[in-house]
Scaffold this motif. Structure first.
Motif, PDB file in Angstrom:
ATOM      1  N   ARG A 253       0.344   4.147   0.768  1.00 21.84           N
ATOM      2  CA  ARG A 253       0.173   4.988   1.994  1.00 21.84           C
ATOM      3  C   ARG A 253       1.118   4.541   3.098  1.00 21.84           C
ATOM      4  O   ARG A 253       1.187   5.495   4.094  1.00 21.84           O
ATOM      5  CB  ARG A 253      -1.116   4.850   2.232  1.00 21.84           C
ATOM      6  N   TYR A 254       1.708   3.311   2.883  1.00 24.48           N
ATOM      7  CA  TYR A 254       2.664   3.011   4.054  1.00 24.48           C
ATOM      8  C   TYR A 254       4.054   2.922   3.574  1.00 24.48           C
ATOM      9  O   TYR A 254       4.211   1.801   3.042  1.00 24.48           O
ATOM     10  CB  TYR A 254       2.149   1.645   4.620  1.00 24.48           C
TER      11      TYR A 254
ATOM     12  N   ASP B 214       0.774  -1.139  -0.014  1.00 27.88           N
ATOM     13  CA  ASP B 214       0.086  -0.095   0.010  1.00 27.88           C
ATOM     14  C   ASP B 214       1.043   1.361  -0.057  1.00 27.88           C
ATOM     15  O   ASP B 214       1.690   1.418   0.798  1.00 27.88           O
ATOM     16  CB  ASP B 214      -0.738  -0.061   1.251  1.00 27.88           C
TER      17      ASP B 214
END
Length: 341
Positions: free
Chosen positions: A89-90, A87
């Motif tokens: 976002r991480y 992901d």
């Protein structure tokens, strides 16, 4: 269960992983999870049957343990699968989810054990206040169920223990299987004693359920505290840091190692190195040597990320706004927010 959790008795982390090691670890984790889940579902079914027919509180404690095993294992598996999902976002990944899943499972286990303690304690109080004897009907088939559970869990414990360094998931499974071996053995002993003289020794069975539950709470709280240390960022063992130091010192003759920090970031380690090059070294030369060192450190087992900071001189003051590793050296009045220099 210190033997299960201790993964640093040797300097095995200096061996660089062979190609395909991640696939092998994933395969081992999936196999251990699948075998454990099948075993827990089977044991839950036979223990439920055994408790319905016997009414034994020791069997109830073992049954509750199997029920929670299934729930906690699902939590662990979901966290493990989510941790593998990429992901954006991480940016540093989600490997810490395995550690979070372990802590959640420990809470579930402890709460279920508290419920068994409450039920067993209520039975003891009721029997003492009324002067009656709790019904308990235990046949050889009950001992056969618990004996089979002990053998199955012992085999799974040995398998998971041999692969405990693969991931937090396998480590937790090993802990769980060991707890089941202990709890089922205690249930057999308590039920056998109560069944021999029910009029005088009826209290042994509910007391056994309470003792089993207390052990389960202790073991899972102990494991949860270790996992919390990993999330908070506990320092790596001295043996690990010394191994990284030896690797860095042998990396380049013109480079001097100033500071090494290695700490948990979940199951794996983050490693920070501050190295010093002679002032005449060019930026390009220093950069290439530092990047090569970073890659060598990140190739070590248990290292998730390494950071190499290059300087041209050693510095007494910390270079970060907050550097808790040096606060004890700077006195009780050190202000971690104060600028350096």
């Amino acid at each position: 269960m210190d033997a299960v959790a201790n993964n640093h008795t040797t300097l095995d982390f200096l061996r660089q992983p062979s190609p395909g090691v991640d696939q092998t670890r994933d395969k081992t984790t999936r196999r251990a999870t699948t075998l454990s889940l099948l075993a827990n579902v089977t044991l839950f079914a036979v223990k439920l049957w055994g408790f319905i027919l016997s009414g034994s509180k020791s069997v109830l404690a073992s049954l509750a343990d199997s029920a929670v095993d299934i729930a906690s294992q699902l939590v662990i598996y979901i966290c493990y699968r989510r941790a593998k999902h990429v992901d954006p976002r991480y940016p540093v990944g989600k490997a810490r989810l395995e550690t979070v899943g372990t802590i959640i499972s420990a809470c579930i286990m402890a709460l279920s054990a508290v419920e068994v303690i409450q039920v067993s304690g209520a039975e003891v109080v009721k029997a003492i206040s009324t002067g009656g004897t709790p019904e308990l009907e235990i046949g050889f088939w009950v001992f056969g169920i618990l004996g089979g559970a002990i053998g199955l869990k012992a085999a799974l414990f040995l398998y998971c223990r041999s692969h405990r360094a693969v991931s937090d998931t396998v480590l937790v499974l090993a802990e769980d299987h060991w707890n089941d071996v202990i709890s089922n053995t205690a249930a057999v002993v308590a039920a056998a004693i109560s069944s021999r003289n029910r009029d005088r020794l009826w209290w042994v069975d509910p007391t056994g359920g309470i003792m089993i539950s207390l052990y389960i709470i202790y073991s899972w709280v102990k494991l949860a505290m270790k996992q919390i240390d990993q999330i908070v960022g506990r320092s790596a063992p001295d043996s690990f840091i010394e191994g990284v130091k030896a690797l860095a010192n042998a990396h380049d003759g013109d480079m001097e190692v100033d500071v090494i920090r290695a700490y948990h970031f979940g199951h794996q380690y983050f490693v920070e190195l501050e190295v010093v090059f002679p002032p005449h070294k060019t930026v390009a030369e220093s950069h290439d040597v530092a990047v090569h060192l970073q890659q060598k450190v990140e190739a070590l087992q248990r290292v998730e990320r390494a950071f190499v900071h290059v300087d041209y001189q050693k510095r007494d003051a910390p270079e970060h706004n907050i550097d808790w590793s040096r606060t004890s050296l700077l006195g009780d009045h050190f202000n971690p927010r104060a600028p350096c220099g």
